[in-house]
Design an enzyme around this catalytic site. Structure first.
Site, PDB file in Angstrom:
ATOM      1  N   SER A   1      -0.532   3.899   0.282  1.00 53.69           N
ATOM      2  CA  SER A   1       1.045   3.604   0.032  1.00 53.69           C
ATOM      3  C   SER A   1       1.413   4.453  -1.290  1.00 53.69           C
ATOM      4  O   SER A   1       0.774   4.883  -2.057  1.00 53.69           O
ATOM      5  CB  SER A   1       1.156   2.073  -0.524  1.00 53.69           C
ATOM      6  OG  SER A   1       0.496   1.244   0.310  1.00 53.69           O
TER       7      SER A   1
HETATM    8  N1  SAM Z   1      -3.503  -0.931   0.249  1.00 51.74           N
HETATM    9  C1  SAM Z   1      -3.902   0.414   0.721  1.00 51.74           C
HETATM   10  C2  SAM Z   1      -4.079   1.385  -0.286  1.00 51.74           C
HETATM   11  O1  SAM Z   1      -3.983   1.089  -1.656  1.00 51.74           O
HETATM   12  O2  SAM Z   1      -4.507   2.321   0.069  1.00 51.74           O
HETATM   13  C3  SAM Z   1      -2.812   0.816   1.596  1.00 51.74           C
HETATM   14  C4  SAM Z   1      -3.022  -0.028   2.881  1.00 51.74           C
HETATM   15  S1  SAM Z   1      -2.542   0.727   4.460  1.00 51.74           S
HETATM   16  C5  SAM Z   1      -0.671   0.942   4.094  1.00 51.74           C
HETATM   17  C6  SAM Z   1      -2.776  -0.865   5.337  1.00 51.74           C
HETATM   18  C7  SAM Z   1      -4.084  -1.173   5.640  1.00 51.74           C
HETATM   19  O3  SAM Z   1      -4.186  -2.627   6.334  1.00 51.74           O
HETATM   20  C8  SAM Z   1      -4.717  -0.127   6.802  1.00 51.74           C
HETATM   21  O4  SAM Z   1      -5.851   0.273   6.050  1.00 51.74           O
HETATM   22  C9  SAM Z   1      -5.121  -1.154   7.742  1.00 51.74           C
HETATM   23  O5  SAM Z   1      -6.226  -0.710   8.725  1.00 51.74           O
HETATM   24  C10 SAM Z   1      -5.136  -2.362   7.318  1.00 51.74           C
HETATM   25  N2  SAM Z   1      -5.173  -3.408   8.205  1.00 51.74           N
HETATM   26  C11 SAM Z   1      -4.197  -3.689   9.203  1.00 51.74           C
HETATM   27  N3  SAM Z   1      -4.159  -5.077   9.792  1.00 51.74           N
HETATM   28  C12 SAM Z   1      -5.334  -5.599   9.119  1.00 51.74           C
HETATM   29  C13 SAM Z   1      -6.035  -6.907   9.152  1.00 51.74           C
HETATM   30  N4  SAM Z   1      -5.766  -7.763  10.211  1.00 51.74           N
HETATM   31  N5  SAM Z   1      -6.978  -7.163   8.327  1.00 51.74           N
HETATM   32  C14 SAM Z   1      -7.368  -6.158   7.581  1.00 51.74           C
HETATM   33  N6  SAM Z   1      -6.730  -5.151   7.307  1.00 51.74           N
HETATM   34  C15 SAM Z   1      -5.802  -4.646   8.137  1.00 51.74           C
END
Ligand code: SAM
Length: 208
Positions: A52
Site C-alpha cells: 500500500s
Molecule cells: N498490508 C500489505 C503491505 O503492507 O504490504 C498490503 C496488502 S495488499 C494491498 C492485500 C493483501 O491481502 C494481498 O497480499 C492479498 O494476497 C491479501 N489477501 C486477500 N484476501 C486475503 C485473505 N482472505 N486472507 C489473507 N490475505 C488475503
C-alpha cells in the site's frame, strides 16, 4: 517521505511519525522497486499484489490509535510493511498478520526478521475468517477490500476494540472504522479508498 506525509495531514501523531521514520520501507519492496521505496505510491510485489501507499498506511495507523502492549490482527500481510509500522507502535504488544499467498507470507516474514521485528507472527491462511487461535484482538487492520465487515473479525475484536476495514466493490471501497462499545457496534466512514479484494470464505468470491 515522512515530512511530506506530515505536511499533507496523513501523519498526525508523533507516534506514527516516529514509527514511519524507523521502518526501512526499502526492505519490503522488490529489489527492482527499491529506488521508488520512499515515494508515496503503492508498488507491485509478488503474486500480482501491492504494497500500500505510505499515506494509506499512515492514515490506517492513525485511525486505529495503536498503543504499546496491544494485540493486533492484520488481514493481508502482503510485503509485511504495514505489519512493521504497527509493530513499532505496539512495542511490547504483538502483531499477528495473515496472508493467503504462502510465497508472500514467506517473503514478508524474511523482511520482518531482517528489519528486526520479533513481535510479529506471520500466518498463512484465509484472513476473512480472522485467526481464532490468537483472538481476541485490541485492533484489527484489514488491508484488502471486503464485500462487508466480515462477521468472524467482529467476533474476534475485543469489547472496546477498533477495526479499520475497506468495504465495497472489487474496485472502490469506503474505509470504515468499526468500534465495539458496550456491546454495540459503531461504524464511521473515513472516505473512499482503492484496495485489492479480500478473497476467501467471507470475502469476494473470485479467484485471483
Ligand atoms: N498490508 C500489505 C503491505 O503492507 O504490504 C498490503 C496488502 S495488499 C494491498 C492485500 C493483501 O491481502 C494481498 O497480499 C492479498 O494476497 C491479501 N489477501 C486477500 N484476501 C486475503 C485473505 N482472505 N486472507 C489473507 N490475505 C488475503
Amino acid at each position: 517521505m515522512v515530512a511530506d506525509l506530515k505536511a499533507r495531514g496523513a501523519i498526525r501523531s508523533p507516534q506514527v511519525e516516529a514509527a514511519m521514520l524507523h521502518v526501512p520501507r526499502h526492505l519490503f519492496v522488490p529489489e527492482r522497486c527499491r529506488p521508488l521505496a520512499y515515494r508515496d505510491s503503492p508498488l507491485p510485489i509478488a503474486a500480482g499484489q501491492t504494497i500500500s501507499a505510505p499515506h494509506m498506511v499512515a492514515m490506517m495507523a492513525e485511525a486505529l490509535d495503536l498503543r504499546p502492549g496491544q494485540r493486533v490482527l492484520e488481514v493481508g500481510t502482503g510485503s509485511g510493511y504495514n505489519a512493521a509500522v504497527m509493530a513499532e507502535l505496539v512495542g511490547d504488544g504483538k502483531v499477528v498478520t495473515i496472508e493467503r499467498h504462502p510465497s508472500l507470507a514467506e517473503e514478508a516474514a524474511k523482511a520482518l526478521r531482517e528489519a528486526g521485528y520479533d513481535n510479529v507472527r506471520v500466518v498463512v491462511g484465509d484472513g476473512s475468517l480472522g485467526f481464532e487461535e490468537e483472538a481476541p484482538y485490541d485492533r484489527i487492520s484489514v488491508t484488502c477490500g471486503a464485500p462487508e465487515v466480515p462477521g468472524p473479525l467482529l467476533e474476534q475484536l475485543k469489547e472496546g476494540g477498533t477495526m479499520v476495514v475497506p468495504v465495497g466493490g472489487l474496485t472502490y471501497q469506503s474505509l470504515l472504522r468499526v468500534r465495539k462499545r458496550e456491546g454495540r457496534v459503531e461504524t464511521e466512514d473515513l472516505g473512499p479508498v482503492v484496495f485489492v479484494p479480500l478473497l476467501g470464505e467471507r470475502g469476494h468470491r473470485r479467484s485471483q
